[in-house]
Scaffold this active site. Structure first.
Site, PDB file in Angstrom:
ATOM      1  N   GLN A 181       0.841  -1.292  -0.053  1.00 36.58           N
ATOM      2  CA  GLN A 181       0.019   0.225  -0.091  1.00 36.58           C
ATOM      3  C   GLN A 181       1.054   1.073   0.020  1.00 36.58           C
ATOM      4  O   GLN A 181       2.081   1.424   0.337  1.00 36.58           O
ATOM      5  CB  GLN A 181      -0.941  -0.105   1.157  1.00 36.58           C
ATOM      6  N   ASP A 213      -2.572  -4.911   0.516  1.00 45.63           N
ATOM      7  CA  ASP A 213      -2.058  -6.112   0.796  1.00 45.63           C
ATOM      8  C   ASP A 213      -2.558  -6.374   2.318  1.00 45.63           C
ATOM      9  O   ASP A 213      -3.045  -7.658   2.482  1.00 45.63           O
ATOM     10  CB  ASP A 213      -0.404  -6.096   0.936  1.00 45.63           C
TER      11      ASP A 213
END
Length: 466
Positions: free
Chosen positions: A73, A226
């Site tokens: 991210q 994730d």
């Protein structure tokens, strides 16, 4: 004799590597897997992610009907008008925008204003702070920037062979600092505040939306961050909280309503299903055990044995595990502290026990931060490398104040991406119910006073740590 399996693939494009699993769309059984490394660093050419994807997927995706990508991210990928990458992506773990975070927090009216607007308070990891740094440090390149994507957005678009606009999902967007989970919309005013002007952003796709096709005809799901992929992978349900004990600690749970924590401890993310995913990050988790094991000249297994040979409470020894500073609580310049040392308790076994209890005390702080935001903590799912420690399993239930289960080791981020792909392929209202095997953990002893003493030491040490 059953019919042919329907295959789906999930991609975990993490900081360190690309991992791919090919699964049965109905059961979630992993049938094939591949992986490839990424270059090290906090600034990476996105094309290296594509090269790793091609290496990891070589010969792996035959017959796959749908693909989902979960990526690291908060990385900033800048594209010019032609859609070409302008500069290496600045990753989540790059801290050059720390001063920008301080400035932006003040300019928008302080922590509460940010928490109310986007569910989080700026720190260097969030993309909005990278936009500010970029606009000031590299204005010529910033002027050429037409669109800003995040890593999984870029990879999904790179896979898309049928044209169409770039897309993201609400989970990924919620980590930028310029998308509101509560409103379900971008805050263009915060983009302008950070970047000095508007810039194109990817469309936020629905949780089960098909956003395109690959050259081979496989459907593309929206993908996600994730953390959100991991939540899908472990089958997170309301009341469950994941405690991921890797190098750092990550603690997150499901909520039906968005959170807004002005303290900045809880990041009010969205998840990949339409719900919300409040999250707390600590800097010190498994690295605490590794450091103390090295100090004692033991392996991690040897540290486990020592810790289990000591009495609960480590004879009064308490370790504040802020070895690399800390984010929860927000003490970036703090250092570790060993309190209560006497001649009577000065043993290798007690130090090993204090390391385990101290690391888990920091995680218990994170759980209390979630509870303060009304996030239910009915069960803790313990994952990550340190979840394999017998001492961690013995101590965790008492310090966490909740039942603990340990899911079997698996690539849960990639599994979550595959589960999302199966969901998009099915068109159903909810993701397929893939089973996750987990072992319930029983506390070795009821030791509530250990956390109470940990909190007392932390509070007394606060003047020394700031």
């Amino acid at each position: 004799m059953g019919g042919a399996r329907t295959l789906v693939a999930g991609v975990d494009s993490s900081t360190q590597s690309t991992k791919i699993v090919v699964c049965d769309a109905e059961t979630g059984d992993v049938l094939r897997a591949g992986r490839a490394p990424h270059p090290d660093g906090t600034e990476i050419d996105p094309r290296s992610w594509w090269a790793a994807y091609e290496q990891a997927s070589a010969g792996l995706l035959d017959g796959v009907a749908a693909i989902g990508i979960a990526g690291q991210q908060q990385g900033m990928v800048c594209l010019d008008e032609a859609g070409e990458v302008l500069r290496p992506a600045i990753l989540w773990n790059d801290t050059r925008s720390a001063n920008a975070a301080v400035d932006l927090t003040a300019e928008f009216g302080g922590p509460k204003a940010w928490a109310d607007a986007v569910g989080l308070v700026p720190v260097a990891s969030f993309t909005v702070t990278k936009l500010r740094w970029f606009s000031r440090a590299e204005p010529a390149l910033a002027d050429r920037t037409s669109m800003v994507l995040l890593p999984h957005d870029w990879l999904t678009h790179r896979l898309r062979a049928d044209g169409g606009e770039p897309t993201t999902d609400r989970g990924e967007a919620s980590g930028t600092g310029y998308w509101s989970p509560a409103a379900g919309a971008y805050r263009q005013d915060l983009v302008r505040l950070a970047f000095g002007r508007d810039v194109a952003l990817p469309r936020v796709a629905g949780p089960a939306e098909v956003v395109g096709e690959t050259a081979s005809g496989a459907l593309l799901s929206a993908g996600t961050g994730d953390t959100m992929g991991g939540a899908l992978g472990v089958g997170l349900r309301p009341g469950d909280v994941v405690v991921s004990l890797g190098t750092s600690g990550c603690v997150y749970g499901l909520s039906d309503v968005p959170t807004a924590d002005a303290s900045g401890l809880v990041a009010g993310y969205a998840d990949a299903t339409g719900r919300f995913l409040p999250l707390v990050c600590t800097l010190n988790a498994a690295r605490v055990l590794v450091t103390v094991a090295d100090l004692l000249g033991r392996s991690l297994a040897g540290l486990d044995e020592l810790a289990l040979s000591a009495q609960p409470g480590a004879g009064g020894l308490t370790l504040l595990p802020y070895l690399d500073g800390e984010r929860t609580p927000n003490l970036p310049d703090a250092r570790g502290l060993l309190a209560g040392l006497t001649r009577a308790n000065a043993s290798a076994a007690n130090l090993a026990r204090a390391a385990v209890e101290g690391m888990l005390g920091g995680i218990a702080d994170a759980l209390h931060a979630l509870r303060a935001q009304d996030v239910p903590v009915d069960r803790v799912l313990l994952i990550g490398g340190a979840a394999r420690s017998r001492a961690v399993r013995a101590v965790a239930p008492a310090l966490f104040g909740a039942p603990v289960s340990v899911p079997r080791p698996a690539e849960y981020v990639a599994l979550g991406a595959a589960r999302q792909a199966a969901w998009a392929l099915s068109g159903e209202a909810e993701p397929p119910p893939w089973p996750v095997a987990a072992e319930d953990v029983t506390a070795a002893a009821d030791t509530p006073e250990v956390y109470e003493r940990y909190v007392t030491v932390r509070q007394q040490a606060l003047p020394l740590l700031t």
